[in-house]
Design a protein around this motif. Structure first.
Motif, PDB file in Angstrom:
ATOM      1  N   ARG A  23     -13.106   2.986   2.283  1.00 31.64           N
ATOM      2  CA  ARG A  23     -14.510   3.576   2.599  1.00 31.64           C
ATOM      3  C   ARG A  23     -14.572   4.645   1.641  1.00 31.64           C
ATOM      4  O   ARG A  23     -16.223   4.820   1.488  1.00 31.64           O
ATOM      5  CB  ARG A  23     -14.612   4.284   4.121  1.00 31.64           C
ATOM      6  N   ALA A  24     -14.120   4.987   0.734  1.00 35.90           N
ATOM      7  CA  ALA A  24     -14.394   5.949  -0.542  1.00 35.90           C
ATOM      8  C   ALA A  24     -14.886   5.502  -1.601  1.00 35.90           C
ATOM      9  O   ALA A  24     -14.144   5.377  -2.626  1.00 35.90           O
ATOM     10  CB  ALA A  24     -13.306   7.125  -0.363  1.00 35.90           C
ATOM     11  N   ASP A  25     -15.983   4.825  -1.395  1.00 36.32           N
ATOM     12  CA  ASP A  25     -16.570   4.160  -2.578  1.00 36.32           C
ATOM     13  C   ASP A  25     -17.709   4.757  -3.247  1.00 36.32           C
ATOM     14  O   ASP A  25     -18.349   5.709  -2.723  1.00 36.32           O
ATOM     15  CB  ASP A  25     -16.949   2.713  -2.131  1.00 36.32           C
ATOM     16  N   HIS A  26     -17.832   4.639  -4.588  1.00 34.96           N
ATOM     17  CA  HIS A  26     -18.875   5.307  -5.420  1.00 34.96           C
ATOM     18  C   HIS A  26     -20.324   4.675  -4.977  1.00 34.96           C
ATOM     19  O   HIS A  26     -20.444   3.593  -4.639  1.00 34.96           O
ATOM     20  CB  HIS A  26     -18.844   5.288  -6.819  1.00 34.96           C
ATOM     21  N   ASP A  27     -21.352   5.424  -4.781  1.00 34.91           N
ATOM     22  CA  ASP A  27     -22.607   4.983  -4.517  1.00 34.91           C
ATOM     23  C   ASP A  27     -23.125   3.787  -5.268  1.00 34.91           C
ATOM     24  O   ASP A  27     -23.843   2.765  -5.034  1.00 34.91           O
ATOM     25  CB  ASP A  27     -23.839   5.982  -4.498  1.00 34.91           C
ATOM     26  N   THR A  28     -23.033   3.949  -6.758  1.00 36.24           N
ATOM     27  CA  THR A  28     -23.528   2.931  -7.839  1.00 36.24           C
ATOM     28  C   THR A  28     -22.638   2.171  -8.243  1.00 36.24           C
ATOM     29  O   THR A  28     -22.920   0.894  -8.472  1.00 36.24           O
ATOM     30  CB  THR A  28     -24.181   3.619  -9.054  1.00 36.24           C
ATOM     31  N   GLU A  29     -21.244   2.514  -8.456  1.00 29.58           N
ATOM     32  CA  GLU A  29     -20.204   1.767  -8.983  1.00 29.58           C
ATOM     33  C   GLU A  29     -19.342   1.032  -8.023  1.00 29.58           C
ATOM     34  O   GLU A  29     -18.838   0.065  -8.526  1.00 29.58           O
ATOM     35  CB  GLU A  29     -19.246   2.668  -9.785  1.00 29.58           C
ATOM     36  N   GLY A  30     -19.390   1.223  -6.854  1.00 34.19           N
ATOM     37  CA  GLY A  30     -18.668   0.541  -5.929  1.00 34.19           C
ATOM     38  C   GLY A  30     -17.241   1.095  -6.028  1.00 34.19           C
ATOM     39  O   GLY A  30     -16.815   1.912  -6.302  1.00 34.19           O
ATOM     40  N   ARG A  31     -16.103   0.420  -5.383  1.00 31.71           N
ATOM     41  CA  ARG A  31     -15.022   0.606  -5.456  1.00 31.71           C
ATOM     42  C   ARG A  31     -14.206   0.147  -6.596  1.00 31.71           C
ATOM     43  O   ARG A  31     -14.620  -0.884  -7.264  1.00 31.71           O
ATOM     44  CB  ARG A  31     -13.861  -0.401  -4.231  1.00 31.71           C
ATOM     45  N   THR A  32     -13.259   1.125  -7.049  1.00 28.00           N
ATOM     46  CA  THR A  32     -12.565   0.651  -8.390  1.00 28.00           C
ATOM     47  C   THR A  32     -11.382  -0.063  -8.175  1.00 28.00           C
ATOM     48  O   THR A  32     -10.882  -0.274  -6.962  1.00 28.00           O
ATOM     49  CB  THR A  32     -12.093   2.120  -9.078  1.00 28.00           C
ATOM     50  N   GLY A  33     -10.699  -0.545  -9.199  1.00 25.80           N
ATOM     51  CA  GLY A  33      -9.607  -1.471  -8.922  1.00 25.80           C
ATOM     52  C   GLY A  33      -8.360  -0.959  -8.445  1.00 25.80           C
ATOM     53  O   GLY A  33      -7.512  -1.104  -7.655  1.00 25.80           O
ATOM     54  N   ALA A  34      -8.321   0.493  -8.662  1.00 29.33           N
ATOM     55  CA  ALA A  34      -7.044   1.398  -8.310  1.00 29.33           C
ATOM     56  C   ALA A  34      -7.356   1.515  -6.765  1.00 29.33           C
ATOM     57  O   ALA A  34      -6.257   1.682  -6.064  1.00 29.33           O
ATOM     58  CB  ALA A  34      -7.088   2.688  -9.030  1.00 29.33           C
ATOM     59  N   GLN A  35      -8.641   1.794  -6.264  1.00 28.64           N
ATOM     60  CA  GLN A  35      -8.814   2.140  -5.124  1.00 28.64           C
ATOM     61  C   GLN A  35      -8.268   0.879  -4.085  1.00 28.64           C
ATOM     62  O   GLN A  35      -7.654   0.889  -2.969  1.00 28.64           O
ATOM     63  CB  GLN A  35     -10.303   2.323  -4.634  1.00 28.64           C
ATOM     64  N   VAL A  36      -8.839  -0.333  -4.637  1.00 25.75           N
ATOM     65  CA  VAL A  36      -8.464  -1.575  -3.892  1.00 25.75           C
ATOM     66  C   VAL A  36      -6.886  -1.805  -3.889  1.00 25.75           C
ATOM     67  O   VAL A  36      -6.463  -2.140  -2.786  1.00 25.75           O
ATOM     68  CB  VAL A  36      -9.057  -2.786  -4.490  1.00 25.75           C
ATOM     69  N   LEU A  37      -6.304  -1.424  -4.868  1.00 25.89           N
ATOM     70  CA  LEU A  37      -4.917  -1.827  -4.946  1.00 25.89           C
ATOM     71  C   LEU A  37      -4.187  -0.939  -4.070  1.00 25.89           C
ATOM     72  O   LEU A  37      -3.257  -1.007  -3.327  1.00 25.89           O
ATOM     73  CB  LEU A  37      -4.354  -1.375  -6.531  1.00 25.89           C
ATOM     74  N   PHE A  38      -4.533   0.521  -4.117  1.00 20.84           N
ATOM     75  CA  PHE A  38      -3.903   1.347  -3.292  1.00 20.84           C
ATOM     76  C   PHE A  38      -4.244   1.158  -1.750  1.00 20.84           C
ATOM     77  O   PHE A  38      -3.084   1.526  -0.917  1.00 20.84           O
ATOM     78  CB  PHE A  38      -4.202   2.778  -3.828  1.00 20.84           C
ATOM     79  N   ALA A  39      -5.339   1.020  -1.432  1.00 15.32           N
ATOM     80  CA  ALA A  39      -5.644   0.643  -0.119  1.00 15.32           C
ATOM     81  C   ALA A  39      -4.920  -0.488   0.568  1.00 15.32           C
ATOM     82  O   ALA A  39      -4.338  -0.733   1.539  1.00 15.32           O
ATOM     83  CB  ALA A  39      -7.222   0.523   0.068  1.00 15.32           C
ATOM     84  N   GLY A  40      -4.623  -1.648  -0.412  1.00 14.17           N
ATOM     85  CA  GLY A  40      -3.874  -2.912  -0.074  1.00 14.17           C
ATOM     86  C   GLY A  40      -2.381  -2.511   0.059  1.00 14.17           C
ATOM     87  O   GLY A  40      -1.781  -2.902   1.232  1.00 14.17           O
ATOM     88  N   ILE A  41      -1.832  -1.457  -0.668  1.00 15.53           N
ATOM     89  CA  ILE A  41      -0.498  -1.318  -0.781  1.00 15.53           C
ATOM     90  C   ILE A  41      -0.254  -0.319   0.690  1.00 15.53           C
ATOM     91  O   ILE A  41       0.781  -0.606   1.556  1.00 15.53           O
ATOM     92  CB  ILE A  41       0.104  -0.368  -1.755  1.00 15.53           C
ATOM     93  N   LEU A  42      -1.260   0.527   1.030  1.00 16.26           N
ATOM     94  CA  LEU A  42      -1.082   1.438   2.140  1.00 16.26           C
ATOM     95  C   LEU A  42      -1.353   0.319   3.333  1.00 16.26           C
ATOM     96  O   LEU A  42      -0.737   0.377   4.538  1.00 16.26           O
ATOM     97  CB  LEU A  42      -2.141   2.234   2.317  1.00 16.26           C
ATOM     98  N   LEU A  43      -1.971  -0.693   3.349  1.00 14.79           N
ATOM     99  CA  LEU A  43      -2.248  -1.564   4.464  1.00 14.79           C
ATOM    100  C   LEU A  43      -0.986  -2.380   4.848  1.00 14.79           C
ATOM    101  O   LEU A  43      -0.501  -2.674   5.844  1.00 14.79           O
ATOM    102  CB  LEU A  43      -3.492  -2.524   4.337  1.00 14.79           C
ATOM    103  N   VAL A  44      -0.324  -2.789   3.718  1.00 14.24           N
ATOM    104  CA  VAL A  44       0.956  -3.633   3.954  1.00 14.24           C
ATOM    105  C   VAL A  44       1.943  -2.731   4.428  1.00 14.24           C
ATOM    106  O   VAL A  44       2.741  -3.081   5.451  1.00 14.24           O
ATOM    107  CB  VAL A  44       1.461  -4.268   2.500  1.00 14.24           C
ATOM    108  N   ALA A  45       2.067  -1.463   3.963  1.00 15.94           N
ATOM    109  CA  ALA A  45       2.763  -0.613   4.371  1.00 15.94           C
ATOM    110  C   ALA A  45       2.774  -0.289   5.711  1.00 15.94           C
ATOM    111  O   ALA A  45       3.875  -0.036   6.662  1.00 15.94           O
ATOM    112  CB  ALA A  45       3.087   0.853   3.440  1.00 15.94           C
TER     113      ALA A  45
END
Length: 58
Positions: A23-45
């Motif tokens: 949910r912590a995305d930037h207003d104009t840029e959206g989610r970064t690749g690192a955010q998506v990757l880290f959220a995916g890793i946490l979801l799998v864990a």
């Protein structure tokens, strides 16, 4: 506290962390690749911890 219950609680915390990062995305840029990757890793864990906790309780 039983070890299986502790794993399920840990899975819940990890799931909350994944949701928070997602949910912590930037207003104009959206989610970064690192955010998506880290959220995916946490979801799998979180899924692994919850599943192993359920299997320990059963």
């Amino acid at each position: 506290m039983d070890f299986g219950v502790g794993l399920m609680v840990l899975g819940g915390f990890l799931l909350g962390g994944a949701w928070s990062i997602w949910r912590a995305d930037h207003d104009t840029e959206g989610r970064t690749g690192a955010q998506v990757l880290f959220a995916g890793i946490l979801l799998v864990a979180a899924l692994l911890a919850t599943a192993s906790g359920v299997l320990r309780v059963i």
